[in-house]
Design an enzyme around this catalytic site. Structure first.
Site, PDB file in Angstrom:
ATOM      1  N   SER A 224       0.851  -1.188   0.000  1.00  0.00           N
ATOM      2  CA  SER A 224       0.000   0.000   0.000  1.00  0.00           C
ATOM      3  C   SER A 224       0.889   1.241   0.000  1.00  0.00           C
ATOM      4  O   SER A 224       1.827   1.342   0.781  1.00  0.00           O
ATOM      5  CB  SER A 224      -0.936  -0.001   1.216  1.00  0.00           C
ATOM      6  OG  SER A 224      -0.199  -0.063   2.419  1.00  0.00           O
ATOM      7  N   GLY A 226      -0.320   4.725  -0.096  1.00  0.00           N
ATOM      8  CA  GLY A 226      -1.002   5.986   0.157  1.00  0.00           C
ATOM      9  C   GLY A 226      -1.583   6.580  -1.113  1.00  0.00           C
ATOM     10  O   GLY A 226      -2.262   5.893  -1.891  1.00  0.00           O
ATOM     11  N   ALA A 227      -1.290   7.850  -1.360  1.00  0.00           N
ATOM     12  CA  ALA A 227      -1.820   8.537  -2.538  1.00  0.00           C
ATOM     13  C   ALA A 227      -1.305   7.945  -3.844  1.00  0.00           C
ATOM     14  O   ALA A 227      -1.876   8.200  -4.917  1.00  0.00           O
ATOM     15  CB  ALA A 227      -1.483  10.022  -2.462  1.00  0.00           C
ATOM     16  N   GLY A 229      -1.370   4.818  -4.510  1.00  0.00           N
ATOM     17  CA  GLY A 229      -2.136   3.622  -4.814  1.00  0.00           C
ATOM     18  C   GLY A 229      -1.576   2.379  -4.156  1.00  0.00           C
ATOM     19  O   GLY A 229      -1.232   2.372  -2.979  1.00  0.00           O
ATOM     20  N   GLY A 255      -5.276   1.777   5.089  1.00  0.00           N
ATOM     21  CA  GLY A 255      -4.575   0.557   4.688  1.00  0.00           C
ATOM     22  C   GLY A 255      -5.299  -0.691   5.141  1.00  0.00           C
ATOM     23  O   GLY A 255      -5.270  -1.731   4.458  1.00  0.00           O
ATOM     24  N   ASP A 256      -5.953  -0.616   6.294  1.00  0.00           N
ATOM     25  CA  ASP A 256      -6.727  -1.749   6.802  1.00  0.00           C
ATOM     26  C   ASP A 256      -7.958  -1.987   5.921  1.00  0.00           C
ATOM     27  O   ASP A 256      -8.318  -3.136   5.641  1.00  0.00           O
ATOM     28  CB  ASP A 256      -7.148  -1.501   8.245  1.00  0.00           C
ATOM     29  CG  ASP A 256      -5.960  -1.137   9.128  1.00  0.00           C
ATOM     30  OD1 ASP A 256      -4.872  -1.710   8.917  1.00  0.00           O
ATOM     31  OD2 ASP A 256      -6.112  -0.262  10.010  1.00  0.00           O
TER      32      ASP A 256
END
Length: 316
Positions: A224, A226-227, A229, A255-256
């Site tokens: 993961s 963040g922004a 993708g 993220g979860d």
């Protein structure tokens, strides 16, 4: 038990208080614009996201002291099927401060140690819940004093029971778990870089680091970013995707939600990645650590690529 039940394990859960402010300024008195209390911890959030989207789940957590009682009460009030293991130490509390532009400042307590007897009780409780389950998801930071190899040991334990295992953790516990051959690991960019011991600054770097984790034992890596993708590296190949969020509210638990959506989407290939990205983006658009419901999820914003631009720099 239904074959599609997903069991989550959170060794270091928390009470998460999220406070929204106009601006965070050190050394001043700040009046909150809103406040919210949620049950917290990575595995807890995965179960909350699954339940919000009608995916059967059981959350196994440790619970101690009055804060542990409140954690159990909040989870039961949410309707989550719960396996609470009573422990001697107090359940920790975390504070998250969110500014209007989505900037998040977190204050996380470390938690309290777990004895060997308590760890054995946790493993027994999970094993009692996994008959017929599709996944066990072991998540989150470790309490002080808990052996680094605990997720690896649990991975071997649950794999022997015929259950697929996903691991989402950080620090030395992640590479130790990878060696035990989990079906899935979900590091973020920082965790991935720490696990391979070098910077991860481009899409190509992410893929190379993920392949290294697969060489060490992990079957699938969902990174993961963040922004930026997420990147999925599995036996069938590499898939990347993004889901832009026009008005971010909070990244807590995003993220979860990504992991929950990926598992709910089948945990393989572009369709599962797209579902995970849609859930993660929906979480970013919600306040505090709220998990998205079906009406919050927009799958039309997801972009999937099977031919990644390896040189693209990461911005997040």
């Amino acid at each position: 038990m239904n074959q599609h039940v997903i069991v989550t394990l959170t060794l270091n859960p928390s009470l998460d208080r999220t406070i929204e402010v106009d601006r965070l300024a050190q050394g001043t008195v700040i009046r909150a614009t809103s406040a919210r209390l949620d049950p917290g911890g990575k595995g807890v959030n995965v179960s909350r996201a699954l339940l919000a989207n009608d995916v059967p789940t059981v959350a196994v957590v440790t619970a101690g002291g009055a804060d542990g009682d409140q954690l159990v009460h909040l989870l039961e009030a949410d309707g989550i099927r719960l396996g609470a293991v009573r422990v001697a130490g107090r359940t920790r509390s975390n504070i998250t401060v969110v500014e209007p532009d989505g900037l998040v400042t977190k204050f996380n307590e470390p938690g309290e140690p777990l004895s060997r007897k308590e760890l054995d009780a946790v493993a027994d409780r999970v094993l009692a819940e996994v008959e017929g389950a599709s996944w066990v998801v072991t998540c989150g930071s470790l309490p002080p004093g808990v052996p680094t190899g605990i997720y690896a040991r649990l991975c071997e334990f649950f794999t022997a029971a015929g259950v697929r295992v996903a691991v989402d953790t950080s620090g030395p516990a992640l590479p130790a778990a990878v060696e035990a051959g989990p079906d899935l690991v979900k590091p973020n960019r920082e965790e991935l870089a720490e696990a391979v011991g070098r910077p991860v600054d481009s899409v190509g770097d992410v893929i190379e680091a993920a392949e290294e984790l697969r060489d060490r034992g992990a079957r699938t890596v969902l990174a993961s970013l963040g922004a930026d993708g997420a990147v999925l590296v599995e036996e069938e190949g590499v898939t990347i995707g993004e889901a832009p969020v026009a008005e971010p509210r909070s990244t807590v638990g995003a993220g979860d939600a990504l992991l929950a959506g990926f598992l709910a989407g089948g945990a393989r290939g572009a369709p599962a990645l797209a579902e995970g990205l849609a859930w993660g983006a929906a979480a970013v658009g919600l306040p505090a650590s709220r998990m998205p419901r079906p009406e919050d999820i927009r799958r039309d914003i997801v972009r999937i690529h099977t031919r990644p631009d390896l040189g693209r720099s990461l911005i997040a």
